[in-house]
Structure formats: structure tokens, C-alpha cells
Scaffold this active site. Structure first.
Site, PDB file in Angstrom:
ATOM      1  N   ASP A  33       0.869  -1.178   0.000  1.00 19.20           N
ATOM      2  CA  ASP A  33       0.000   0.000   0.000  1.00 19.20           C
ATOM      3  C   ASP A  33       0.908   1.230   0.000  1.00 19.20           C
ATOM      4  O   ASP A  33       2.127   1.124  -0.222  1.00 19.20           O
ATOM      5  CB  ASP A  33      -1.012  -0.035   1.158  1.00 19.20           C
ATOM      6  CG  ASP A  33      -0.382   0.189   2.523  1.00 19.20           C
ATOM      7  OD1 ASP A  33       0.858   0.340   2.617  1.00 19.20           O
ATOM      8  OD2 ASP A  33      -1.140   0.221   3.523  1.00 19.20           O
ATOM      9  N   CYS A  45       3.021  -3.225   4.102  1.00 20.59           N
ATOM     10  CA  CYS A  45       2.139  -2.115   4.457  1.00 20.59           C
ATOM     11  C   CYS A  45       2.692  -1.511   5.739  1.00 20.59           C
ATOM     12  O   CYS A  45       3.810  -1.841   6.139  1.00 20.59           O
ATOM     13  CB  CYS A  45       0.666  -2.541   4.555  1.00 20.59           C
ATOM     14  SG  CYS A  45       0.246  -3.637   5.916  1.00 20.59           S
ATOM     15  N   THR A  69       1.952  -1.610   9.144  1.00 21.20           N
ATOM     16  CA  THR A  69       2.232  -2.561  10.220  1.00 21.20           C
ATOM     17  C   THR A  69       2.488  -3.971   9.712  1.00 21.20           C
ATOM     18  O   THR A  69       2.956  -4.821  10.470  1.00 21.20           O
ATOM     19  CB  THR A  69       1.019  -2.671  11.166  1.00 21.20           C
ATOM     20  OG1 THR A  69      -0.087  -3.203  10.421  1.00 21.20           O
ATOM     21  CG2 THR A  69       0.654  -1.317  11.767  1.00 21.20           C
ATOM     22  N   GLY A  70       2.104  -4.239   8.485  1.00 21.46           N
ATOM     23  CA  GLY A  70       2.148  -5.596   7.941  1.00 21.46           C
ATOM     24  C   GLY A  70       0.884  -6.378   8.238  1.00 21.46           C
ATOM     25  O   GLY A  70       0.598  -7.391   7.583  1.00 21.46           O
ATOM     26  N   GLY A  77      -2.453  -5.610   8.009  1.00 25.13           N
ATOM     27  CA  GLY A  77      -3.532  -5.585   7.018  1.00 25.13           C
ATOM     28  C   GLY A  77      -3.243  -6.542   5.878  1.00 25.13           C
ATOM     29  O   GLY A  77      -4.121  -7.313   5.439  1.00 25.13           O
ATOM     30  N   MET A  78      -2.017  -6.520   5.392  1.00 28.70           N
ATOM     31  CA  MET A  78      -1.628  -7.433   4.315  1.00 28.70           C
ATOM     32  C   MET A  78      -1.712  -8.883   4.786  1.00 28.70           C
ATOM     33  O   MET A  78      -2.271  -9.743   4.096  1.00 28.70           O
ATOM     34  CB  MET A  78      -0.197  -7.123   3.843  1.00 28.70           C
ATOM     35  CG  MET A  78      -0.076  -5.863   3.022  1.00 28.70           C
ATOM     36  SD  MET A  78      -0.906  -6.046   1.405  1.00 28.70           S
ATOM     37  CE  MET A  78      -0.427  -4.482   0.652  1.00 28.70           C
ATOM     38  N   HIS A 125      10.282 -22.759   9.630  1.00 27.71           N
ATOM     39  CA  HIS A 125       9.255 -23.418  10.435  1.00 27.71           C
ATOM     40  C   HIS A 125       7.855 -23.303   9.844  1.00 27.71           C
ATOM     41  O   HIS A 125       7.045 -24.215  10.012  1.00 27.71           O
ATOM     42  CB  HIS A 125       9.238 -22.833  11.859  1.00 27.71           C
ATOM     43  CG  HIS A 125      10.425 -23.221  12.665  1.00 27.71           C
ATOM     44  ND1 HIS A 125      10.563 -22.894  13.997  1.00 27.71           N
ATOM     45  CD2 HIS A 125      11.557 -23.915  12.333  1.00 27.71           C
ATOM     46  CE1 HIS A 125      11.719 -23.366  14.457  1.00 27.71           C
ATOM     47  NE2 HIS A 125      12.347 -23.975  13.467  1.00 27.71           N
ATOM     48  N   HIS A 140       7.443 -29.568  11.485  1.00 26.68           N
ATOM     49  CA  HIS A 140       6.815 -28.340  10.984  1.00 26.68           C
ATOM     50  C   HIS A 140       5.846 -28.641   9.843  1.00 26.68           C
ATOM     51  O   HIS A 140       4.816 -27.984   9.710  1.00 26.68           O
ATOM     52  CB  HIS A 140       7.890 -27.335  10.559  1.00 26.68           C
ATOM     53  CG  HIS A 140       8.832 -27.009  11.662  1.00 26.68           C
ATOM     54  ND1 HIS A 140       8.420 -26.366  12.812  1.00 26.68           N
ATOM     55  CD2 HIS A 140      10.156 -27.284  11.825  1.00 26.68           C
ATOM     56  CE1 HIS A 140       9.450 -26.241  13.632  1.00 26.68           C
ATOM     57  NE2 HIS A 140      10.514 -26.798  13.056  1.00 26.68           N
TER      58      HIS A 140
HETATM   59  C1  RB5 Z   1      -2.172   2.704   6.377  1.00 27.48           C
HETATM   60  O1  RB5 Z   1      -2.321   3.904   7.065  1.00 27.48           O
HETATM   61  C2  RB5 Z   1      -2.092   1.543   7.339  1.00 27.48           C
HETATM   62  O2  RB5 Z   1      -3.283   1.346   7.989  1.00 27.48           O
HETATM   63  C3  RB5 Z   1      -1.664   0.284   6.592  1.00 27.48           C
HETATM   64  O3  RB5 Z   1      -0.470   0.509   5.936  1.00 27.48           O
HETATM   65  C4  RB5 Z   1      -1.446  -0.934   7.446  1.00 27.48           C
HETATM   66  O4  RB5 Z   1      -0.663  -0.637   8.562  1.00 27.48           O
HETATM   67  C5  RB5 Z   1      -2.655  -1.686   7.815  1.00 27.48           C
HETATM   68  O5  RB5 Z   1      -2.608  -2.744   8.413  1.00 27.48           O
END
Ligand code: RB5
Length: 144
Positions: A8, A65, A67-68, A70-71, A98, A133
Site C-alpha cells: 500500500d 504495508c 504494520t504488515g 492488514g496485508m 518453520h 513443521h
Molecule cells: C495505512 O495507514 C495503514 O493502515 C496500513 O499501511 C497498514 O498498517 C494496515 O494494516
């Protein structure tokens, strides 16, 4: 080896540099976007990458993204995906050794670019250990 990569807006800057690095190492890359730092919804980019990994159009994926999470949450809705979040190189090793993660997810807002490179390289160079694993992965619903 063909690597798909998606991001993103929060992951855009690292993505462009990681693609150049992957290509310099001889990897083929497929860029699923987004292509700027204009705010977008991570899920719009995670689903196409997941579909490409599931179909075999790419061999593995990398997602970025803020925090990672959302992805990772979106990618792991797909039956054929094991997306693992890594924020240091030891977790990058373990998520392959693992968990046999076929998509590496990194939190671009919480790691340096140099750390992203170290994590990615470690994940690429590590093999799955199998054994106990493999048994554990076989017990993940839809991921046998
Ligand atoms: C974007 O602001 C943020 O929400 C996205 O990059 C991610 O951290 C979502 O999990």
C-alpha cells in the site's frame, strides 16, 4: 524464480527499492502495486498477489504495508497462502524454516530499509525444515 510483490502507500518506497534489488540478484519480479504513496486500501493489492501465488503465476510473494497486519490478515484468507509477518532477520529465517511462508510480509513503518533487505534476503535463502513443521502446517485448515 518469480517473485510477486504488493504494497500500500506505506510500503511503496521500500517496494521500489526491493524490486530493483531482487532484479539485480536475478529474480524475475511481478509488481502488483500500488504505484505511489497516495493512500489506498491494502486489501485491493493483497488479493491479486495471493491469487497469483495460489495459481503458480509467481513462485512466492512479498507484501508491505505500515504494520504488515492488514496485508497478512488479507493474504491469509486465501487457502493456498501462508503469509508470515517478519520484523527482524531471525523471524525472517523462522517464517520460512518453520512456517514455510510463501508470502513474506513486512511492516514498512516499523523497520528500516536496511532491515527489510536483511529480512528479505534471509527469507529467500532459507529452506523449509519439514518434519514436525510439515505436520503442524498440515493441521492448518485449508493449508494441508
Ligand atoms: C495505512 O495507514 C495503514 O493502515 C496500513 O499501511 C497498514 O498498517 C494496515 O494494516
Amino acid at each position: 524464480m518469480k517473485i510477486g510483490i504488493c504494497n500500500d502507500h506505506a510500503g511503496y518506497a521500500y517496494k521500489t527499492k526491493l524490486i530493483r534489488l531482487l532484479q539485480s540478484k536475478g529474480y524475475e519480479t511481478v509488481d502488483f502495486g500500488t504505484d505511489s504513496d497516495v493512500s489506498v486500501d491494502y486489501s485491493d493489492f493483497a488479493h491479486p498477489l495471493a491469487a497469483a501465488v495460489e495459481s503458480g503465476a509467481v513462485d512466492a510473494g512479498i507484501a508491505l504495508c505500515g504494520t504488515g497486519n492488514g496485508m497478512a490478515i488479507t493474504l491469509n484468507k486465501h487457502q493456498g497462502i501462508r503469509a508470515g509477518l517478519a520484523w527482524n532477520s531471525e523471524i525472517g529465517r523462522l517464517v520460512k524454516a518453520h512456517n514455510n511462508a510463501n508470502v513474506l510480509v513486512m511492516p514498512a513503518r516499523f523497520i528500516s530499509y536496511q532491515m527489510a533487505v536483511r529480512i528479505m534476503n534471509t527469507w529467500l535463502e532459507t529452506g523449509f525444515e519439514g518434519g514436525r513443521h510439515a505436520r503442524r502446517i498440515a493441521k492448518i485448515p485449508c493449508n494441508g
